[in-house]
Design a protein around this motif. Sequence first.
Motif, PDB file in Angstrom:
ATOM      1  N   ALA A  64       0.829  -1.203   0.000  1.00  0.00           N
ATOM      2  CA  ALA A  64       0.000   0.000   0.000  1.00  0.00           C
ATOM      3  C   ALA A  64       0.863   1.253   0.000  1.00  0.00           C
ATOM      4  CB  ALA A  64      -0.926  -0.014   1.216  1.00  0.00           C
ATOM      5  N   GLN A  65       2.020   1.202   0.704  1.00  0.00           N
ATOM      6  CA  GLN A  65       2.910   2.360   0.738  1.00  0.00           C
ATOM      7  C   GLN A  65       3.483   2.665  -0.647  1.00  0.00           C
ATOM      8  OE1 GLN A  65       2.980  -0.217   2.794  1.00  0.00           O
ATOM      9  NE2 GLN A  65       2.573   0.635   4.827  1.00  0.00           N
ATOM     10  N   VAL A  66       3.822   1.608  -1.393  1.00  0.00           N
ATOM     11  CA  VAL A  66       4.348   1.792  -2.744  1.00  0.00           C
ATOM     12  C   VAL A  66       3.276   2.373  -3.659  1.00  0.00           C
ATOM     13  CG1 VAL A  66       5.095   0.548  -4.816  1.00  0.00           C
ATOM     14  CG2 VAL A  66       6.169   0.065  -2.610  1.00  0.00           C
ATOM     15  N   VAL A  67       2.076   1.829  -3.566  1.00  0.00           N
ATOM     16  CA  VAL A  67       0.991   2.315  -4.422  1.00  0.00           C
ATOM     17  C   VAL A  67       0.658   3.768  -4.094  1.00  0.00           C
ATOM     18  CG1 VAL A  67      -1.431   1.984  -5.072  1.00  0.00           C
ATOM     19  CG2 VAL A  67       0.065   0.003  -4.761  1.00  0.00           C
ATOM     20  N   LEU A  70       3.288   5.911  -5.664  1.00  0.00           N
ATOM     21  CA  LEU A  70       3.104   5.993  -7.106  1.00  0.00           C
ATOM     22  C   LEU A  70       1.948   6.926  -7.462  1.00  0.00           C
ATOM     23  CD1 LEU A  70       3.621   2.253  -8.094  1.00  0.00           C
ATOM     24  CD2 LEU A  70       5.077   4.180  -8.766  1.00  0.00           C
ATOM     25  N   ALA A  71       0.877   6.860  -6.685  1.00  0.00           N
ATOM     26  CA  ALA A  71      -0.260   7.743  -6.933  1.00  0.00           C
ATOM     27  C   ALA A  71       0.152   9.207  -6.803  1.00  0.00           C
ATOM     28  CB  ALA A  71      -1.396   7.425  -5.958  1.00  0.00           C
ATOM     29  N   ALA A  72       1.000   9.501  -5.824  1.00  0.00           N
ATOM     30  CA  ALA A  72       1.482  10.874  -5.650  1.00  0.00           C
ATOM     31  C   ALA A  72       2.410  11.272  -6.795  1.00  0.00           C
ATOM     32  CB  ALA A  72       2.199  11.004  -4.305  1.00  0.00           C
ATOM     33  N   ALA A  73       3.315  10.375  -7.175  1.00  0.00           N
ATOM     34  CA  ALA A  73       4.259  10.669  -8.250  1.00  0.00           C
ATOM     35  C   ALA A  73       3.543  10.926  -9.567  1.00  0.00           C
ATOM     36  CB  ALA A  73       5.247   9.516  -8.403  1.00  0.00           C
ATOM     37  N   LEU A  74       2.458  10.199  -9.805  1.00  0.00           N
ATOM     38  CA  LEU A  74       1.718  10.320 -11.058  1.00  0.00           C
ATOM     39  C   LEU A  74       0.603  11.352 -10.973  1.00  0.00           C
ATOM     40  CD1 LEU A  74       1.540   6.518 -11.914  1.00  0.00           C
ATOM     41  CD2 LEU A  74       2.933   8.248 -13.069  1.00  0.00           C
ATOM     42  N   ARG A  75       0.519  12.031  -9.840  1.00  0.00           N
ATOM     43  CA  ARG A  75      -0.427  13.134  -9.656  1.00  0.00           C
ATOM     44  C   ARG A  75      -1.871  12.678  -9.910  1.00  0.00           C
ATOM     45  NH1 ARG A  75       2.347  17.891  -9.540  1.00  0.00           N
ATOM     46  NH2 ARG A  75       0.534  19.118 -10.201  1.00  0.00           N
ATOM     47  N   LEU A  76      -2.225  11.538  -9.344  1.00  0.00           N
ATOM     48  CA  LEU A  76      -3.541  10.961  -9.581  1.00  0.00           C
ATOM     49  C   LEU A  76      -4.613  11.653  -8.750  1.00  0.00           C
ATOM     50  CD1 LEU A  76      -2.804   7.110  -9.671  1.00  0.00           C
ATOM     51  CD2 LEU A  76      -2.796   8.761 -11.557  1.00  0.00           C
ATOM     52  N   GLU A  78      -8.343  11.523  -6.723  1.00  0.00           N
ATOM     53  CA  GLU A  78      -8.823  10.550  -5.739  1.00  0.00           C
ATOM     54  C   GLU A  78      -9.435   9.326  -6.416  1.00  0.00           C
ATOM     55  OE1 GLU A  78      -8.607  10.213  -2.347  1.00  0.00           O
ATOM     56  OE2 GLU A  78      -7.095  11.751  -2.679  1.00  0.00           O
ATOM     57  N   ASP A  79     -10.217   9.554  -7.481  1.00  0.00           N
ATOM     58  CA  ASP A  79     -10.817   8.422  -8.194  1.00  0.00           C
ATOM     59  C   ASP A  79      -9.745   7.565  -8.852  1.00  0.00           C
ATOM     60  OD1 ASP A  79     -13.385   9.061  -7.502  1.00  0.00           O
ATOM     61  OD2 ASP A  79     -13.845  10.123  -9.364  1.00  0.00           O
ATOM     62  N   ALA A  80      -8.757   8.214  -9.477  1.00  0.00           N
ATOM     63  CA  ALA A  80      -7.685   7.470 -10.143  1.00  0.00           C
ATOM     64  C   ALA A  80      -6.829   6.722  -9.125  1.00  0.00           C
ATOM     65  CB  ALA A  80      -6.823   8.418 -10.973  1.00  0.00           C
ATOM     66  N   ARG A  81      -6.608   7.340  -7.966  1.00  0.00           N
ATOM     67  CA  ARG A  81      -5.837   6.674  -6.908  1.00  0.00           C
ATOM     68  C   ARG A  81      -6.566   5.422  -6.426  1.00  0.00           C
ATOM     69  NH1 ARG A  81      -5.999   6.732  -1.406  1.00  0.00           N
ATOM     70  NH2 ARG A  81      -4.004   6.449  -0.284  1.00  0.00           N
ATOM     71  N   ALA A  82      -7.887   5.528  -6.227  1.00  0.00           N
ATOM     72  CA  ALA A  82      -8.675   4.365  -5.802  1.00  0.00           C
ATOM     73  C   ALA A  82      -8.622   3.265  -6.850  1.00  0.00           C
ATOM     74  CB  ALA A  82     -10.117   4.787  -5.531  1.00  0.00           C
ATOM     75  N   HIS A  83      -8.647   3.670  -8.115  1.00  0.00           N
ATOM     76  CA  HIS A  83      -8.569   2.695  -9.210  1.00  0.00           C
ATOM     77  C   HIS A  83      -7.220   1.978  -9.184  1.00  0.00           C
ATOM     78  CE1 HIS A  83      -9.636   0.965 -13.079  1.00  0.00           C
ATOM     79  NE2 HIS A  83      -8.491   1.367 -13.579  1.00  0.00           N
ATOM     80  N   LEU A  84      -6.149   2.730  -8.937  1.00  0.00           N
ATOM     81  CA  LEU A  84      -4.817   2.131  -8.858  1.00  0.00           C
ATOM     82  C   LEU A  84      -4.745   1.115  -7.714  1.00  0.00           C
ATOM     83  CD1 LEU A  84      -1.855   2.037  -9.797  1.00  0.00           C
ATOM     84  CD2 LEU A  84      -1.392   3.945  -8.239  1.00  0.00           C
ATOM     85  N   PHE A  85      -5.320   1.451  -6.571  1.00  0.00           N
ATOM     86  CA  PHE A  85      -5.327   0.513  -5.448  1.00  0.00           C
ATOM     87  C   PHE A  85      -6.089  -0.764  -5.800  1.00  0.00           C
ATOM     88  CE2 PHE A  85      -3.420   3.670  -2.825  1.00  0.00           C
ATOM     89  CZ  PHE A  85      -2.969   3.010  -1.678  1.00  0.00           C
TER      90      PHE A  85
END
Length: 274
Positions: A64-67, A70-76, A78-85
């Motif tokens: 979860a820490q890595v994801v 990555l979400a922060a690095a890719l400037r996602l 909230e919806d995109a971050r949830a999708h990545l998880f």
Amino acid sequence: MAATELGDYLRARRGQVTPAEAGLPTIGLRRVSGLRREEVAMLAGLSADYYTRLEQGRERTPSAQVVDALAAALRLSEDARAHLFRLAGLSPRSHAGTSARVDPALLELMSMWPHNPALVYNRAYDVLASNEIADAMFSQWQHSKNLLHVVFTEPGARSFYTDWAAVARDAVAGFRHGYGQAPDDPRIRAVLTDLLGASPEFAELWTRHDARRKSARSKGFRHPEVGTLELTMQTFDVRSSPGQELVVYHAEAGSVSAEALALLGSLAVTQTGR
């Protein structure tokens, strides 16, 4: 090892973040339009080798820490971050199929909105219910009960929506979000397969991997009987049926669009004989 949805998503998203947006220098010739793998790795505090393995599908269980990094690095968003998880297997996916039953109480509520077009649809974008004024608003599409098919396969859709390109982008992003929640749903997969074969525009937008929920926004329509409508769209989850969403349109009070909606409501009553 074959690429994964997670790897495809990471690759697509880094291609849409510029070095300038990430606060990186842009000196010299670049062969990619977005970020390089090693740049994403650096921004996320990972080794370039580990990040490469994620993209190539050789690593499938990030923490979860890595994801989160990555979400922060890719400037996602909230919806995109949830999708990545979800793609990383770190949040539950729905195993329930798309429901076609609409709560009778919701149907009754929708019928009480004579000047507010309202629709209920599922993750596959199948329209499950609509009120009278919505039927009048979308009257030319009554033969098609899937919103994605309307947007991408009906020739008249490009003139009906005043900004078809924006509608198309949002529709695919919303469908991708629902697909991420229930990727094994047979109806969602059937719609996806149909549209990938029927619409090059859909196929191109699908490769972007945009995933986001619908939100309040303005939307323009050219109706053959009442003219141009500028409406605000509100979207709500239907708690009694997970996976269903209620969309309600309204016009600014006293506006030309409000007058057009009132006329459309009168036409709806006339057409139903009430």
